[in-house]
Design an enzyme around this catalytic site. Structure first.
Site, PDB file in Angstrom:
ATOM      1  N   GLY A   1       0.839  -1.189   0.000  1.00 17.43           N
ATOM      2  CA  GLY A   1       0.000   0.000   0.000  1.00 17.43           C
ATOM      3  C   GLY A   1       0.868   1.230   0.000  1.00 17.43           C
TER       4      GLY A   1
ATOM      5  CG  PHE B   1       0.785   5.123   4.540  1.00 17.93           C
ATOM      6  CD1 PHE B   1       1.454   6.337   4.437  1.00 17.93           C
ATOM      7  CD2 PHE B   1      -0.569   5.086   4.268  1.00 17.93           C
ATOM      8  CE1 PHE B   1       0.772   7.497   4.080  1.00 17.93           C
ATOM      9  CE2 PHE B   1      -1.258   6.236   3.923  1.00 17.93           C
ATOM     10  CZ  PHE B   1      -0.591   7.447   3.831  1.00 17.93           C
ATOM     11  N   GLY B   2       3.118   1.091   3.603  1.00 18.82           N
ATOM     12  CA  GLY B   2       3.905  -0.037   4.059  1.00 18.82           C
ATOM     13  C   GLY B   2       3.500  -1.268   3.289  1.00 18.82           C
ATOM     14  CB  SER B   3       4.852  -4.235   2.340  1.00 17.20           C
ATOM     15  OG  SER B   3       5.804  -4.550   3.325  1.00 17.20           O
ATOM     16  CB  VAL B   4       0.102  -6.545   4.039  1.00 17.07           C
ATOM     17  CG1 VAL B   4      -0.580  -7.629   4.846  1.00 17.07           C
ATOM     18  CG2 VAL B   4      -0.463  -5.172   4.419  1.00 17.07           C
TER      19      VAL B   4
ATOM     20  CE  LYS C   1      -1.523  -0.970   6.545  1.00 20.12           C
ATOM     21  NZ  LYS C   1      -2.897  -0.455   6.391  1.00 20.12           N
TER      22      LYS C   1
ATOM     23  CG  ASP D   1      -9.386   4.438   1.473  1.00 19.88           C
ATOM     24  OD1 ASP D   1      -9.863   4.794   0.368  1.00 19.88           O
ATOM     25  OD2 ASP D   1      -8.206   4.071   1.611  1.00 19.88           O
TER      26      ASP D   1
HETATM   27  P1  ADP Z   1      -2.679   0.490   2.721  1.00 23.49           P
HETATM   28  O1  ADP Z   1      -3.122   1.352   3.847  1.00 23.49           O
HETATM   29  O2  ADP Z   1      -1.256   0.731   2.392  1.00 23.49           O
HETATM   30  O3  ADP Z   1      -3.621   0.554   1.538  1.00 23.49           O
HETATM   31  P2  ADP Z   1      -3.885  -2.058   3.442  1.00 23.49           P
HETATM   32  O4  ADP Z   1      -4.184  -2.242   4.895  1.00 23.49           O
HETATM   33  O5  ADP Z   1      -5.040  -1.735   2.570  1.00 23.49           O
HETATM   34  O6  ADP Z   1      -2.705  -1.001   3.292  1.00 23.49           O
HETATM   35  O7  ADP Z   1      -3.166  -3.366   2.902  1.00 23.49           O
HETATM   36  C1  ADP Z   1      -2.606  -3.378   1.597  1.00 23.49           C
HETATM   37  C2  ADP Z   1      -2.923  -4.689   0.908  1.00 23.49           C
HETATM   38  O8  ADP Z   1      -2.378  -5.774   1.663  1.00 23.49           O
HETATM   39  C3  ADP Z   1      -4.420  -5.008   0.804  1.00 23.49           C
HETATM   40  O9  ADP Z   1      -5.033  -4.407  -0.313  1.00 23.49           O
HETATM   41  C4  ADP Z   1      -4.377  -6.527   0.691  1.00 23.49           C
HETATM   42  O10 ADP Z   1      -4.014  -6.907  -0.622  1.00 23.49           O
HETATM   43  C5  ADP Z   1      -3.234  -6.906   1.632  1.00 23.49           C
HETATM   44  N1  ADP Z   1      -3.751  -7.172   2.990  1.00 23.49           N
HETATM   45  C6  ADP Z   1      -3.969  -6.279   3.966  1.00 23.49           C
HETATM   46  N2  ADP Z   1      -4.457  -6.850   5.082  1.00 23.49           N
HETATM   47  C7  ADP Z   1      -4.560  -8.174   4.810  1.00 23.49           C
HETATM   48  C8  ADP Z   1      -5.032  -9.317   5.564  1.00 23.49           C
HETATM   49  N3  ADP Z   1      -5.481  -9.189   6.811  1.00 23.49           N
HETATM   50  N4  ADP Z   1      -5.015 -10.522   4.956  1.00 23.49           N
HETATM   51  C9  ADP Z   1      -4.575 -10.634   3.682  1.00 23.49           C
HETATM   52  N5  ADP Z   1      -4.133  -9.611   2.924  1.00 23.49           N
HETATM   53  C10 ADP Z   1      -4.110  -8.389   3.474  1.00 23.49           C
HETATM   54 MG    MG Z   2      -5.629  -0.086   1.444  1.00 24.59          MG
HETATM   55 MG    MG Z   3      -4.331   2.617   4.509  1.00 28.78          MG
END
Ligand code: ADP
Ligand code: MG
Ligand code: MG
Length: 263
Positions: free
Chosen positions: A16, A18-21, A36, A124
């Site tokens: 995303g 701000f960081g990666s998951v 995250k 969002d």
């Molecule tokens: P950002 O704030 O940077 O958009 P997100 O929280 O939306 O970050 O997470 C970015 C991406 O990571 C999501 O669109 C999804 O693809 C993956 N992701 C986030 N949380 C989860 C989760 N709990 N399980 C699986 N994938 C996740």
């Molecule tokens: Mg997001």
């Molecule tokens: Mg976000």
């Protein structure tokens, strides 16, 4: 303890702004989670953690299991949604039947109603932030732009994702009803496969959000029922007092016709 003493970090699940998951696995139980990483330094990071902790009691909201930190970052260990994003499912499916669309909107609205009851505005809502579990449960994720409000409090910060943003956000005076508008944009995309407001630049998208009327004209609309159109126009109305609440959406005849009754 450090996060990598407790969890084994695995492949990237998503990236995303701000960081990666990443996928992570408990070293003691083998159980899998999503982790995250959020770089430290902004107040906003604390807010995301605090709001997720506040919302930990609903099946439609991604649950925060633990938080770790080191000098640079916070690590949010969340329940894993291993079937990925609704966005990717939409890209595979194309158009949704009204029954499937009603099911999705209902799940999203149950989560949104819970957030609003808890005094949280998500700000969002979009298919990138709606995740799916193996059991088919839909989960609202990404509380990075969410805020807590007191009853009747107005918000002014201009945030969100352009195509999904409500017109009153652009004016900078709004409340939790912005989440209903964004879910209306999602419903439009589910029913006819395109976003309701678009343009070549940010300005033209925003102009469309402020002015364009829903005309229900075009091939895909022919097979969309009157009740579906009715709900859509009550979510995507610029008149905030007549725009439905989350509970109002859940009580709409189109939702009750296509889904099982629930509380
Ligand atoms: P950002 O704030 O940077 O958009 P997100 O929280 O939306 O970050 O997470 C970015 C991406 O990571 C999501 O669109 C999804 O693809 C993956 N992701 C986030 N949380 C989860 C989760 N709990 N399980 C699986 N994938 C996740
Ligand atoms: Mg997001
Ligand atoms: Mg976000």
């Amino acid at each position: 303890k450090k996060i990598n003493q407790v969890y084994e970090l695995d492949k990237t699940l998503g990236k995303g702004k701000f960081g990666s998951v990443v996928l992570c696995r408990s070293k003691s139980t083998g159980e899998e989670f999503a982790c995250k990483t959020l770089k430290k330094g902004e107040e906003i990071v604390h807010r995301e953690v605090e709001i997720m902790q506040h919302l930990s009691g609903h099946p439609g909201v991604v649950t925060l299991k633990a938080v770790y930190e080191d000098a640079e970052s916070f690590y949010l260990v969340m329940e894993l949604c291993s079937e990925g994003r609704l966005l990717d499912q939409m890209a595979r499916e194309g158009l949704y039947s009204e029954q499937k669309a009603a099911h999705i909107i209902k799940e999203v609205m149950l989560a949104v109603r819970y957030c609003h009851e808890m005094g949280v505005v998500h700000r969002d809502i979009k298919p990138e932030n709606i995740l799916l579990t193996t059991s088919g449960q839909m989960k609202l994720a990404d509380f990075g732009l969410a805020v807590r409000i007191l009853d009747g409090q107005r918000l002014t910060g201009i945030v969100g994702s352009p195509a999904y943003v409500a017109p009153e956000v652009l004016v900078g005076n709004y409340s939790e009803k912005v989440d209903i508008w964004s879910a209306g944009v999602l419903l439009h995309a589910l029913l006819v496969g395109v976003l309701p407001f678009h343009g070549d630049s940010l300005d033209t998208v925003f102009e469309a959000i402020k002015k364009d009327k829903l005309d229900f004209v075009g091939g895909a609309w022919e097979s969309v029922s009157q009740p579906a159109r009715d709900l859509l126009s009550k979510m995507l109305t610029r008149n905030i007092s007549t725009r439905l609440t989350a509970d109002g959406v859940l009580r709409h005849p189109w939702i009750s016709f296509y889904t099982e009754p629930s509380l």
